[in-house]
Design an enzyme around this catalytic site. Structure first.
Site, short mmCIF file in Angstrom:
data_model
loop_
_atom_site.label_atom_id
_atom_site.label_comp_id
_atom_site.label_asym_id
_atom_site.label_seq_id
_atom_site.Cartn_x
_atom_site.Cartn_y
_atom_site.Cartn_z
N ASP A 28 -23.24 5.86 33.63
CA ASP A 28 -22.46 5.07 34.58
C ASP A 28 -21.86 3.88 33.83
O ASP A 28 -22.33 3.50 32.75
CB ASP A 28 -23.38 4.59 35.71
N ASP A 63 -19.98 0.63 35.59
CA ASP A 63 -20.11 -0.67 36.23
C ASP A 63 -21.55 -0.89 36.69
O ASP A 63 -22.08 -0.12 37.48
CB ASP A 63 -19.16 -0.76 37.43
N ASP A 96 -27.37 2.35 37.29
CA ASP A 96 -28.08 1.25 37.96
C ASP A 96 -28.24 1.48 39.46
O ASP A 96 -29.14 0.91 40.07
CB ASP A 96 -27.32 -0.06 37.75
#
Length: 255
Positions: free
Chosen positions: A10, A12, A207
Site C-alpha cells: 500500500d 498512503d 496500514d
C-alpha cells in the site's frame, strides 16, 4: 517473519502520509531493490497513471518505476477487457482511469448508450456526469466502480472518496456496482498475475485493515500490518481475523 519473494505494498499510510515520509519506508524499498525482491505498489487511486504514482514516490526519495505499480484503474480496465474486449464505456474519473481504459482497447464514449459505466474518483464531478452515468445504468450498462473508499485523506482532512460518488449512482438506480479495488479480490488476482509468483510466495503490506489487510485475507495472501497509518494495533487486536504480522514500522522487517 517468513522470507517472501513478492511484496504487495500500500502507499498512503504505508510509504507516506501527505508530504511526510513514513519512518523505514524508503529503507524498505532500498532493501527490496538491493535484494532483487519483486514488489508492486497496489493502490486504489484510479486518478493517477502508474508513471505519475512512481514519479511522486521518486520525488520523495524512493527509487522505483511505473513497472512496480498497479492501480485500481488498471485492474478495472483489465477486468472489462477480459470480460468484453473492445466494449464501450462511459467513465467518471481522472486521467489515470481514462488512459488505462484506452490502453486496454476499450472505447470511451460521452453518452448513455454504452456497455459499461465505470466510476472512479473525479475531482471535477458534476451533476451532468452523474446524470449520464445513472441513465446509462438504467439503460442496462454494467456498473463498475474502481473502489469503495468513502473518504480519502488530505492535508485539509478527510474528503469524499470514490465510494461516496459511486453511492449517488447506486442509490439513484438501485444497482450495486462491481467493485475492483482493495479489499476486493479482483485487483489482488491481477497483482498476483502481474508479479508472476504464487500467493504463498507473497505478502500484502498496509496500514488500513478494512482495505489493505482484508484484501490479503480475502485473497488467501499473508498480510503485514504496519502501525503507521489509520488502523492502530489496539484496533487490530479487536478484529476477528488478525493479520499474519503486525509491526511498528518497516524497519522491523529489514533488521
Amino acid at each position: 517473519m517468513k522470507d517472501y519473494k513478492g511484496y504487495f505494498i500500500d502507499i498512503d499510510g504505508t510509504m507516506y502520509k501527505g508530504s511526510e515520509i513514513i519512518e523505514g519506508a524508503i529503507e524498505f524499498i532500498e532493501y527490496l531493490n538491493a535484494n532483487n525482491k519483486d514488489y508492486l505498489f497496489v493502490t486504489n487511486n484510479s486518478s493517477k497513471t502508474p508513471a505519475e504514482v512512481a514519479e511522486k514516490l521518486n520525488n520523495m526519495g524512493f527509487n522505483t518505476s511505473s513497472e512496480h505499480v498497479i492501480t485500481s484503474a488498471m485492474a478495472t480496465a483489465g477486468y472489462i477487457s477480459e470480460e468484453s474486449p473492445g466494449a464501450s464505456v462511459y467513465m467518471v474519473g481522472g486521467s489515470g482511469l481514462k488512459s488505462s481504459l484506452s490502453d486496454a482497447g476499450l472505447v470511451i464514449k460521452e453518452d448513455q448508450n454504452v456497455d459499461y459505466v465505470v466510476m472512479g474518483l473525479d475531482v471535477n464531478i458534476s451533476y451532468e456526469k452523474l446524470s449520464v452515468a445513472c441513465l446509462a445504468v438504467r439503460n442496462g450498462a454494467k456498473f463498475i466502480s474502481t473502489n469503495k473508499d468513502v473518504s480519502i485523506p488530505n492535508e485539509r482532512g478527510f474528503l469524499p472518496g470514490n465510494g461516496s460518488l459511486t453511492s449517488v449512482v447506486s442509490v439513484s438506480t438501485g444497482q450495486t456496482p462491481i467493485f475492483i479495488g482493495k479489499p476486493e479480490t479482483i485487483i489482488m488476482e491481477q497483482a498476483v498475475e502481474k508479479i508472476g509468483l504464487s500467493k504463498e510466495e507473497c505478502v500484502m503490506i498496509g496500514d488500513l485493515y478494512d482495505t489493505d489487510i482484508l484484501a490479503g485475507i480475502n485473497s488467501g495472501i499473508d498480510t503485514l500490518h504496519v502501525q503507521t497509518g489509520v488502523t492502530s494495533l489496539e484496533e487490530i487486536n479487536l478484529k476477528e481475523i488478525l493479520p499474519t504480522y503486525s509491526v511498528k514500522n518497516l524497519f522491523e522487517v529489514i533488521k
